[in-house]
Scaffold this motif. Structure first.
Motif, PDB file in Angstrom:
ATOM      1  N   PRO A 187      72.332 -41.514 -19.701  1.00 54.56           N
ATOM      2  CA  PRO A 187      70.987 -41.619 -19.111  1.00 54.56           C
ATOM      3  C   PRO A 187      70.172 -40.344 -19.254  1.00 54.56           C
ATOM      4  N   LEU A 188      70.837 -39.192 -19.265  1.00 55.46           N
ATOM      5  CA  LEU A 188      70.132 -37.928 -19.441  1.00 55.46           C
ATOM      6  C   LEU A 188      69.452 -37.880 -20.805  1.00 55.46           C
ATOM      7  N   ILE A 189      70.207 -38.249 -21.843  1.00 53.53           N
ATOM      8  CA  ILE A 189      69.639 -38.266 -23.190  1.00 53.53           C
ATOM      9  C   ILE A 189      68.535 -39.316 -23.288  1.00 53.53           C
ATOM     10  N   SER A 190      68.748 -40.454 -22.651  1.00 56.16           N
ATOM     11  CA  SER A 190      67.738 -41.515 -22.651  1.00 56.16           C
ATOM     12  C   SER A 190      66.442 -41.042 -21.984  1.00 56.16           C
ATOM     13  N   ALA A 191      66.563 -40.324 -20.860  1.00 56.19           N
ATOM     14  CA  ALA A 191      65.370 -39.821 -20.159  1.00 56.19           C
ATOM     15  C   ALA A 191      64.625 -38.800 -21.005  1.00 56.19           C
ATOM     16  N   ILE A 192      65.354 -37.943 -21.697  1.00 60.55           N
ATOM     17  CA  ILE A 192      64.703 -36.983 -22.597  1.00 60.55           C
ATOM     18  C   ILE A 192      63.969 -37.719 -23.709  1.00 60.55           C
ATOM     19  N   GLY A 193      64.582 -38.807 -24.215  1.00 60.50           N
ATOM     20  CA  GLY A 193      63.912 -39.618 -25.234  1.00 60.50           C
ATOM     21  C   GLY A 193      62.629 -40.243 -24.711  1.00 60.50           C
ATOM     22  N   GLY A 243      56.962 -45.512 -13.631  1.00 66.43           N
ATOM     23  CA  GLY A 243      58.246 -45.177 -13.028  1.00 66.43           C
ATOM     24  C   GLY A 243      59.188 -46.363 -13.012  1.00 66.43           C
ATOM     25  N   TRP A 244      58.673 -47.536 -12.663  1.00 65.28           N
ATOM     26  CA  TRP A 244      59.500 -48.758 -12.661  1.00 65.28           C
ATOM     27  C   TRP A 244      60.020 -49.057 -14.061  1.00 65.28           C
ATOM     28  N   THR A 245      59.171 -48.892 -15.069  1.00 66.64           N
ATOM     29  CA  THR A 245      59.571 -49.168 -16.447  1.00 66.64           C
ATOM     30  C   THR A 245      60.640 -48.193 -16.920  1.00 66.64           C
ATOM     31  N   ILE A 246      60.483 -46.925 -16.564  1.00 66.92           N
ATOM     32  CA  ILE A 246      61.482 -45.927 -16.959  1.00 66.92           C
ATOM     33  C   ILE A 246      62.845 -46.279 -16.384  1.00 66.92           C
ATOM     34  N   GLU A 247      62.871 -46.704 -15.127  1.00 65.90           N
ATOM     35  CA  GLU A 247      64.150 -47.080 -14.518  1.00 65.90           C
ATOM     36  C   GLU A 247      64.765 -48.270 -15.230  1.00 65.90           C
ATOM     37  N   ARG A 248      63.953 -49.280 -15.540  1.00 64.66           N
ATOM     38  CA  ARG A 248      64.471 -50.484 -16.189  1.00 64.66           C
ATOM     39  C   ARG A 248      64.918 -50.213 -17.620  1.00 64.66           C
ATOM     40  N   VAL A 249      64.225 -49.332 -18.322  1.00 63.66           N
ATOM     41  CA  VAL A 249      64.509 -49.119 -19.745  1.00 63.66           C
ATOM     42  C   VAL A 249      65.530 -48.015 -19.963  1.00 63.66           C
ATOM     43  N   ALA A 250      65.387 -46.896 -19.269  1.00 64.52           N
ATOM     44  CA  ALA A 250      66.186 -45.711 -19.568  1.00 64.52           C
ATOM     45  C   ALA A 250      67.404 -45.550 -18.681  1.00 64.52           C
ATOM     46  N   TYR A 251      67.425 -46.185 -17.503  1.00 69.67           N
ATOM     47  CA  TYR A 251      68.509 -45.927 -16.560  1.00 69.67           C
ATOM     48  C   TYR A 251      69.358 -47.160 -16.255  1.00 69.67           C
ATOM     49  N   ARG A 252      68.736 -48.287 -15.945  1.00 69.80           N
ATOM     50  CA  ARG A 252      69.518 -49.439 -15.522  1.00 69.80           C
ATOM     51  C   ARG A 252      70.517 -49.906 -16.572  1.00 69.80           C
ATOM     52  N   PRO A 253      70.145 -50.006 -17.869  1.00 63.39           N
ATOM     53  CA  PRO A 253      71.141 -50.450 -18.854  1.00 63.39           C
ATOM     54  C   PRO A 253      72.311 -49.490 -19.020  1.00 63.39           C
ATOM     55  N   LEU A 254      72.124 -48.217 -18.620  1.00 60.04           N
ATOM     56  CA  LEU A 254      73.156 -47.205 -18.832  1.00 60.04           C
ATOM     57  C   LEU A 254      73.826 -46.777 -17.534  1.00 60.04           C
ATOM     58  N   ARG A 255      73.605 -47.542 -16.471  1.00 60.98           N
ATOM     59  CA  ARG A 255      74.091 -47.117 -15.169  1.00 60.98           C
ATOM     60  C   ARG A 255      75.610 -47.039 -15.112  1.00 60.98           C
ATOM     61  N   GLY A 256      76.303 -47.861 -15.855  1.00 56.54           N
ATOM     62  CA  GLY A 256      77.756 -47.848 -15.823  1.00 56.54           C
ATOM     63  C   GLY A 256      78.390 -46.938 -16.848  1.00 56.54           C
ATOM     64  N   SER A 257      77.569 -46.246 -17.645  1.00 59.68           N
ATOM     65  CA  SER A 257      78.106 -45.367 -18.676  1.00 59.68           C
ATOM     66  C   SER A 257      78.314 -43.962 -18.130  1.00 59.68           C
ATOM     67  N   THR A 258      78.553 -43.022 -19.025  1.00 60.65           N
ATOM     68  CA  THR A 258      78.711 -41.640 -18.606  1.00 60.65           C
ATOM     69  C   THR A 258      77.366 -41.078 -18.151  1.00 60.65           C
ATOM     70  N   LYS A 259      77.397 -39.987 -17.390  1.00 59.40           N
ATOM     71  CA  LYS A 259      76.164 -39.400 -16.886  1.00 59.40           C
ATOM     72  C   LYS A 259      75.317 -38.776 -17.994  1.00 59.40           C
ATOM     73  N   LEU A 260      75.940 -38.479 -19.128  1.00 56.09           N
ATOM     74  CA  LEU A 260      75.204 -37.862 -20.216  1.00 56.09           C
ATOM     75  C   LEU A 260      74.255 -38.846 -20.895  1.00 56.09           C
ATOM     76  N   ARG A 265      72.281 -39.979  -8.243  1.00 58.27           N
ATOM     77  CA  ARG A 265      72.927 -38.744  -8.708  1.00 58.27           C
ATOM     78  C   ARG A 265      72.641 -38.449 -10.181  1.00 58.27           C
ATOM     79  N   MET A 266      71.405 -38.720 -10.606  1.00 61.73           N
ATOM     80  CA  MET A 266      70.972 -38.423 -11.964  1.00 61.73           C
ATOM     81  C   MET A 266      69.594 -37.781 -11.924  1.00 61.73           C
ATOM     82  N   ILE A 267      69.290 -36.992 -12.941  1.00 60.02           N
ATOM     83  CA  ILE A 267      68.011 -36.297 -13.021  1.00 60.02           C
ATOM     84  C   ILE A 267      67.084 -37.069 -13.956  1.00 60.02           C
ATOM     85  N   ASN A 268      65.898 -37.377 -13.476  1.00 57.40           N
ATOM     86  CA  ASN A 268      64.901 -38.072 -14.284  1.00 57.40           C
ATOM     87  C   ASN A 268      64.053 -37.039 -15.027  1.00 57.40           C
ATOM     88  N   PHE A 269      64.478 -36.693 -16.240  1.00 55.06           N
ATOM     89  CA  PHE A 269      63.762 -35.662 -16.984  1.00 55.06           C
ATOM     90  C   PHE A 269      62.479 -36.180 -17.623  1.00 55.06           C
TER      91      PHE A 269
END
Length: 305
Positions: free
Chosen positions: A105-111, A86-103, A35-39
């Motif tokens: 990972p969004l900012i992380s993906a833009i980064g 794609g695997w690296t993006i998930e490990r770096v930008a999404y997995r560490p922030l999975r328990g945080s707010t939805k905002l 339920r997140m957008i990979n920007f």
């Protein structure tokens, strides 16, 4: 004649729409599972264009002259390398922030997106790059003055898109990985309790999405012959629009949304103006979402209490 103009724009629209659909699959799969957008997805598509050009240059340096072998080899290598991205993006930008707010990972993906753009710009330069024409010629229908045509490269795009979507449909519908993906999409916590390695499934979804974007990137690169470090932004926005139009979270919806968007752009460009085709396409999106807020094939989310 108007018939041939219509036929030509339909061919162009279906070809473009198949590319949009392939890239939109990455957005819709990631959203369907977490339920997140990979920007950063559009920039993975951009990276695939550069990987395809480099792979083609390496094959040429080894004296590979077979066009079918070159295209297949470039597709395989590019899908593998972008899958790693794609695997690296998930490990770096999404997995560490999975328990945080939805905002977050969004900012992380833009980064990550900005980082990939800057990385490619520094490594490959800011100027437009190009690849030689591998497939030339076209099939023409009509007379010498009034005709429609489909190029052989467009045929390659349609066949490759169909094969890629057929493989993906089989993978999701009939394999263990696909069943685990669907289970994780429905309820990640219950799936984990039942023994599904949800972390591995989420990483696999990112890899599959990146691979489909790579197929689109390779095909577009061979079709147009030129690219730069900024192509991921525009194509990413278009593919995301296609995913939302079809119903984000739905694989058939991503394909349908891509075809609708591609046909809309092509018909408007052919009959009205190429300058405002994007305006019309996004306007159509607004109108459709006004009547179908969840997209053409999307379903409203039911909150369980």
């Amino acid at each position: 004649m108007d018939f041939y103009i219509l036929a030509q724009q339909l061919v162009n629209g279906i070809t473009l729409g198949s590319i949009y659909g392939l890239i939109a699959v990455g957005y819709t799969m990631v959203y369907g599972v977490i339920r997140m957008i990979n920007f950063a997805h559009g920039d993975v598509y951009m990276v695939s264009a550069y990987v395809a050009a480099i792979t083609l240059a390496v094959l040429h340096s080894f004296g590979v002259d077979s066009v079918p072998f070159a295209i297949i080899s470039v597709l395989v290598v590019t899908c593998f390398i972008t899958g790693v991205y794609g695997w690296t993006i998930e490990r770096v930008a999404y997995r560490p922030l999975r328990g945080s707010t939805k905002l977050a990972p969004l900012i992380s993906a833009i980064g990550i997106s900005l980082m990939l753009q800057s990385y490619v710009q520094v490594a490959q330069g800011a100027r437009d790059q190009g690849v030689p024409v591998l497939v030339s010629g076209a099939l023409r229908f009509g007379t010498d003055k009034d005709f429609a045509q489909i190029t052989y490269m467009q045929l390659v795009i349609l066949v490759a898109s169909f094969v890629a979507m057929a493989i993906l449909t089989y993978l999701i519908s009939y394999t263990t990985l696909g069943r685990q993906c669907r289970a994780t999409q429905q309820n990640r916590h219950i799936s984990a309790v039942l023994g599904v390695n949800t972390d591995r499934i989420i990483s696999s979804v990112f890899v599959i999405g990146a691979a489909t974007a790579a197929v689109g990137g390779v095909l577009v690169t061979f079709n147009y012959g030129s690219f730069n470090f900024f192509i991921g932004f525009v194509m990413g926005i278009k593919a995301f629009t296609a995913a939302v139009l079809g119903g984000i979270g739905s694989l058939p919806g991503a394909i349908l949304g891509g075809l609708v968007l591609g046909l809309t752009e092509a018909l408007f460009a052919g009959y009205v103006s190429t300058d405002y085709k994007d305006v019309f396409a996004f306007g159509l999106l607004i109108v459709i979402l006004f009547f179908r807020p969840y997209g053409l094939l999307g379903r409203p989310e039911i909150q369980k209490v």
